[in-house]
Write a protein that holds these residues in place. Structure first.
Motif, short mmCIF file in Angstrom:
data_model
loop_
_atom_site.label_atom_id
_atom_site.label_comp_id
_atom_site.label_asym_id
_atom_site.label_seq_id
_atom_site.Cartn_x
_atom_site.Cartn_y
_atom_site.Cartn_z
N ARG A 88 37.98 46.19 34.09
CA ARG A 88 36.80 45.34 33.85
C ARG A 88 36.31 45.48 32.42
NH1 ARG A 88 35.77 47.14 39.11
NH2 ARG A 88 35.75 45.45 40.65
N LYS A 89 36.32 46.72 31.92
CA LYS A 89 35.89 46.98 30.56
C LYS A 89 36.73 46.19 29.56
CE LYS A 89 33.99 49.23 27.06
NZ LYS A 89 32.56 49.07 26.69
N LEU A 90 38.01 46.04 29.85
CA LEU A 90 38.91 45.35 28.93
C LEU A 90 38.97 43.84 29.18
CD1 LEU A 90 41.86 47.90 28.77
CD2 LEU A 90 40.11 47.48 27.04
N GLY A 91 38.20 43.35 30.14
CA GLY A 91 38.09 41.90 30.33
C GLY A 91 39.14 41.26 31.21
N MET A 92 39.77 42.04 32.12
CA MET A 92 40.73 41.44 33.03
C MET A 92 40.01 40.51 34.02
SD MET A 92 43.43 42.80 31.78
CE MET A 92 42.64 43.07 30.19
N ILE A 93 40.73 39.52 34.55
CA ILE A 93 40.13 38.53 35.45
C ILE A 93 40.71 38.72 36.85
CG2 ILE A 93 39.87 36.08 35.95
CD1 ILE A 93 40.15 35.54 32.95
N PRO A 94 39.88 39.20 37.80
CA PRO A 94 40.37 39.38 39.18
C PRO A 94 40.35 38.07 39.96
CG PRO A 94 38.11 40.12 39.03
CD PRO A 94 38.52 39.70 37.63
N ILE A 95 41.31 37.92 40.85
CA ILE A 95 41.39 36.75 41.73
C ILE A 95 41.31 37.22 43.18
CG2 ILE A 95 42.90 34.91 42.58
CD1 ILE A 95 41.79 34.24 39.94
N ASP A 96 40.35 36.71 43.90
CA ASP A 96 40.23 37.00 45.33
C ASP A 96 40.96 35.88 46.07
OD1 ASP A 96 39.61 37.59 47.91
OD2 ASP A 96 37.45 37.75 47.60
N ARG A 97 42.22 36.14 46.44
CA ARG A 97 43.06 35.09 47.02
C ARG A 97 42.55 34.60 48.37
NH1 ARG A 97 48.83 37.96 45.84
NH2 ARG A 97 47.63 39.73 46.65
N ALA A 98 41.67 35.38 49.02
CA ALA A 98 41.13 34.96 50.30
C ALA A 98 40.15 33.80 50.14
CB ALA A 98 40.43 36.13 50.98
N LYS A 99 39.62 33.60 48.93
CA LYS A 99 38.64 32.54 48.69
C LYS A 99 39.27 31.19 48.37
CE LYS A 99 34.82 35.48 47.19
NZ LYS A 99 33.85 35.78 46.08
N ARG A 100 40.57 31.17 48.17
CA ARG A 100 41.32 29.95 47.91
C ARG A 100 40.71 29.12 46.77
NH1 ARG A 100 45.18 29.14 51.76
NH2 ARG A 100 45.03 30.49 53.58
N GLY A 101 40.11 27.96 47.07
CA GLY A 101 39.56 27.09 46.04
C GLY A 101 38.51 27.77 45.18
N GLY A 102 37.70 28.61 45.80
CA GLY A 102 36.67 29.33 45.05
C GLY A 102 37.27 30.30 44.05
N ALA A 103 38.43 30.85 44.38
CA ALA A 103 39.10 31.78 43.47
C ALA A 103 39.55 31.06 42.20
CB ALA A 103 40.29 32.42 44.17
N ILE A 104 40.04 29.84 42.34
CA ILE A 104 40.49 29.06 41.18
C ILE A 104 39.30 28.75 40.27
CG2 ILE A 104 41.43 26.85 40.42
CD1 ILE A 104 43.55 28.66 41.49
N ALA A 105 38.18 28.34 40.87
CA ALA A 105 37.00 28.01 40.08
C ALA A 105 36.51 29.21 39.28
CB ALA A 105 35.89 27.49 40.99
N SER A 106 36.49 30.38 39.92
CA SER A 106 36.07 31.60 39.24
C SER A 106 37.05 31.97 38.13
CB SER A 106 35.97 32.75 40.26
OG SER A 106 35.67 33.96 39.62
N MET A 107 38.35 31.83 38.40
CA MET A 107 39.35 32.12 37.39
C MET A 107 39.17 31.25 36.16
SD MET A 107 43.50 31.56 37.55
CE MET A 107 43.33 29.76 37.42
N LEU A 108 38.96 29.96 36.37
CA LEU A 108 38.82 29.02 35.26
C LEU A 108 37.58 29.33 34.43
CD1 LEU A 108 39.84 25.69 37.02
CD2 LEU A 108 41.24 27.14 35.54
#
Length: 263
Positions: A113-133
């Motif tokens: 987290r300190k280095l700015g990595m982006i986690p994806i919660d694959r259980a959220k499906r569409g919501g995960a994509i929105a957060s990633m973007l």
């Protein structure tokens, strides 16, 4: 001897990881971002040194002339943990898109987290994509390179490709070029296997795909470039080191590449 060297590497790899990570966490709040990345790069290079001198596995990364100095998307084939430690030293403050489960690992998750990595919660499906973007847009605005594994998980050498929609959504939203990366790491650092095979792992940064392509044009371009070059690296590993995929489907793919009959 192979198993002995592989186990020795595994032990030293994780001891080395724990030492560097502990050192980083103690000093992270006192160091600049540049110094934190020097620590990460030092750990990666030490890990590759151990891989070569303990397991007998060399690492070669080519096509570095294709890595842009400006923000871009790096879309890499993913077959093993090697893909991370080998690519990081050649990138500028990369932001990896990774599965949420990794962020729950004690100590590692905090530093990620300190280095700015982006986690994806694959259980959220569409919501995960929105957060990633959303997070990727912020990272790109900071001048960082975004690293994504288009198939979403590690794949076995020679396995049928399964490219997900997330890479196109990222490409479309950020309007940046994509640099494909082909590799053959899974032959030497197999998934769910302690063995580390001697020889030469190779990764190749390929010619960037320009921004602005439609979905219909983008996917064949990305998939075609990565898979074609990965097939070539698969065949090269067989010719130089005698390496074959562990699974029959992968060996069948290798025979197809080499132009040999099945069976």
């Amino acid at each position: 001897m192979l198993m002995l060297r592989s186990i020795a590497f595994q032990v030293l790899f994780y001891v080395n990881f724990a030492i560097w990570l502990s050192f980083a966490l103690v000093l992270t709040s006192l160091l600049s971002e540049k110094m934190n990345w020097r620590i990460v790069n030092g750990w990666c290079r030490m890990s590759l040194w151990l891989l070569r001198h303990v397991a007998g596995t060399r690492s070669v990364v080519t096509g570095l002339e294709h890595v842009p100095t400006r923000p871009s998307i790096i879309a890499s084939k993913h077959q093993s943990f090697w893909d991370i430690i080998a690519l990081v030293p050649h990138l500028d403050r990369p932001t990896f898109i990774l599965k949420q489960e990794l962020m729950r690992i004690p100590v590692f998750g905090r530093y990620a987290r300190k280095l700015g990595m982006i986690p994806i919660d694959r259980a959220k499906r569409g919501g995960a994509i929105a957060s990633m973007l959303e997070n990727a847009t912020i990272a790109a605005g900071q001048g960082r390179q975004i690293v994504i594994f288009p198939e979403g998980t590690r794949c076995r050498p020679g396995a049928a490709p399964d490219y997900r929609q997330g890479i196109y959504r990222l490409y479309e939203t950020l309007a940046m070029p994509v640099v494909p990366v082909a590799l053959n790491s899974g032959l030497y650092w197999p998934r769910k296997d302690v063995r580390r095979w001697p020889g030469t792992i190779r990764a190749d940064f390929l010619e960037p795909i320009p921004a602005g392509l439609s979905r219909v044009d983008f996917f064949p371009h990305l998939r075609g470039s990565i898979e074609k070059r990965s097939d070539e690296l698969l065949a090269e590993a067989y010719r130089t080191d005698g390496m074959e995929p562990l699974e029959e489907a992968g060996r069948e793919k290798l025979r197809e590449i080499l132009g040999r009959p099945a069976g």
